[in-house]
Design an enzyme around this catalytic site. Structure first.
Site, PDB file in Angstrom:
ATOM      1  N   ASP A  55       0.846  -1.185   0.000  1.00  0.00           N
ATOM      2  CA  ASP A  55       0.000   0.000   0.000  1.00  0.00           C
ATOM      3  C   ASP A  55       0.886   1.241   0.000  1.00  0.00           C
ATOM      4  O   ASP A  55       1.689   1.439   0.915  1.00  0.00           O
ATOM      5  CB  ASP A  55      -0.880   0.004   1.267  1.00  0.00           C
TER       6      ASP A  55
ATOM      7  N   TYR B 228       3.583   9.717   0.166  1.00  0.00           N
ATOM      8  CA  TYR B 228       4.610   9.074   0.988  1.00  0.00           C
ATOM      9  C   TYR B 228       6.005   9.402   0.442  1.00  0.00           C
ATOM     10  O   TYR B 228       6.469   8.825  -0.540  1.00  0.00           O
ATOM     11  CB  TYR B 228       4.396   7.555   1.048  1.00  0.00           C
TER      12      TYR B 228
ATOM     13  N   ARG C  79       1.246   2.841  15.161  1.00  0.00           N
ATOM     14  CA  ARG C  79       2.516   3.524  14.864  1.00  0.00           C
ATOM     15  C   ARG C  79       3.682   2.967  15.672  1.00  0.00           C
ATOM     16  O   ARG C  79       4.545   3.702  16.144  1.00  0.00           O
ATOM     17  CB  ARG C  79       2.382   5.032  15.087  1.00  0.00           C
TER      18      ARG C  79
ATOM     19  N   GLN D 167      11.528  -6.356  11.098  1.00  0.00           N
ATOM     20  CA  GLN D 167      10.156  -5.947  11.445  1.00  0.00           C
ATOM     21  C   GLN D 167       9.141  -6.715  10.588  1.00  0.00           C
ATOM     22  O   GLN D 167       8.122  -7.201  11.095  1.00  0.00           O
ATOM     23  CB  GLN D 167       9.980  -4.439  11.237  1.00  0.00           C
TER      24      GLN D 167
END
Ligand SMILES: NC(=O)c1ccc[n+]([C@@H]2O[C@H](COP(=O)([O-])OP(=O)(O)OC[C@H]3O[C@@H](n4cnc5c(N)ncnc54)[C@H](OP(=O)(O)O)[C@@H]3O)[C@@H](O)[C@H]2O)c1
Length: 318
Positions: A51, A56, A211, A288
């Site tokens: 996405d 961005y 976040r 991550q």
């Protein structure tokens, strides 16, 4: 994998969110090579969609993504309708037909694609453009083969209904995580909005880790540089932050017993919520991604104490 209702898109239940890899608003540790490695790790761990948005990194996320995907198959979801005047300028939604078409043309160039798999309106209109104008432009792009399927972000149930009465909308992208549940009512309503195929609309949940707060890595003393939007996010400050950390520490105890990352458990909880089709998890590194991707299998496990987790979640008062 789950099919996005009414489309031919089979999405991994965890998607990769490209906001942070754009390199703006997320601190000073974004590194393009590490972002490329994270994208490759996502594909290797079974994440098949990404996405992104023109906003961005003002196009940089798209460029990093396109460079990393070269020759590898993946579904790309992007957005239209946000404009800004120069870096660091205030961004606002701008949904005129001309703007929407220009956004798509520029995205196709940056993403090195001939068609966009899923195109989403980034925010509801802030400039009085009639909804019909925006949606008619999107359908025109679809007919021209430049866009395959259309969704909306950040619309409430009423906006979603109004849009679905005008044109084919396939999904809603909305913020949702175990510390941010204020849109659950709208989500329930969204699932009652009939999609083009007669079923309900799909729901793509963004900010599934609040976040990064739901990874368990932050402490009461954690601080962010001015270049990180979390320095100005009140969920990371004061008593509200401490209340959130208490919930996270309870989640961490469960995660430890299961020997899984807290982040995976938080995303897995989300994937089990009735309205949710898939979650979009942002990541800056392969490590991550490797943690977050574990949510896909975890969400299906019966040996997870889901009832206890629901109790932990219900105890949070915001
Ligand atoms: N449509 C919209 O208006 C909208 C708005 C917001 C987001 N989105 C989409 O949703 C995506 C996800 O939301 P988000 O990026 O805002 O928030 P998020 O997914 O809740 O958090 C992502 C951040 O958490 C940290 N993180 C992720 N996995 C981690 C792990 N396993 N361990 C430790 N830290 C980890 C990383 O930042 P650090 O390493 O710096 O902590 C990462 O950038 C975005 O990238 C974007 O694609 C859409």
């Amino acid at each position: 994998m789950r099919r996005l209702p009414g489309t031919d898109l089979d999405l991994s239940t965890v998607g990769f969110g490209c906001w942070a890899i754009g390199g703006q608003y997320w601190g000073d540790d974004v590194d393009d090579q590490r972002s490329v490695d994270a994208i490759h790790a996502a594909l290797d761990h079974g994440i098949n969609w990404f996405d992104t948005a023109p906003l961005y990194g003002y196009g940089h996320a798209d460029e990093v993504l396109a460079g990393a995907l070269r020759g590898r198959k993946a579904i790309i979801a992007t957005k239209v309708g946000v404009r800004w005047d120069g870096p660091d300028a205030h961004a606002e939604s701008h949904l005129s037909a001309a703007r929407v078409v220009a956004d798509v043309e520029a995205s196709l160039v940056r993403l090195r694609r001939e068609t966009i798999d899923l195109l989403q309106v980034h925010w509801p209109c802030q400039r009085h453009t009639p909804l019909e104008e925006t949606l008619t432009a999107l359908q025109g792009l679809k007919r021209a083969g430049k866009v395959r399927w259309i969704g909306l972000c950040n619309y409430n149930a009423a906006g979603l209904r109004a849009a679905s009465d005008i044109e084919e909308i396939h999904c809603l992208q909305t913020p949702y995580n175990l510390l941010r549940r204020e849109f659950e009512g709208d989500l329930r309503a969204a699932t009652e909005v009939a999609g083009p195929a007669g079923g309900s609309l799909g729901v793509l949940a963004y900010e599934p880790l609040c976040r990064g707060l739901l990874t368990g890595k932050f402490r009461a003393t954690s601080r962010f540089p001015a270049s990180d939007l979390r320095a100005r996010d009140d969920r990371f400050q004061g008593p509200r932050y401490l209340r959130a950390l208490t919930i996270v520490s309870r989640m961490a105890l469960v995660a430890r017993r299961l020997n899984v990352p807290v982040s995976a458990l938080a995303i897995a909880w989300l994937l089990r919520q009735p309205a949710v089709t898939a979650a979009i998890a942002g990541a800056k590194s392969p490590a991550q991604v490797q943690e977050n991707a574990q949510a896909m299998a975890l969400a299906q496990r019966d040996d997870v104490p889901w009832v206890d987790i629901d109790r932990i979640v219900s105890a949070y008062r915001g």
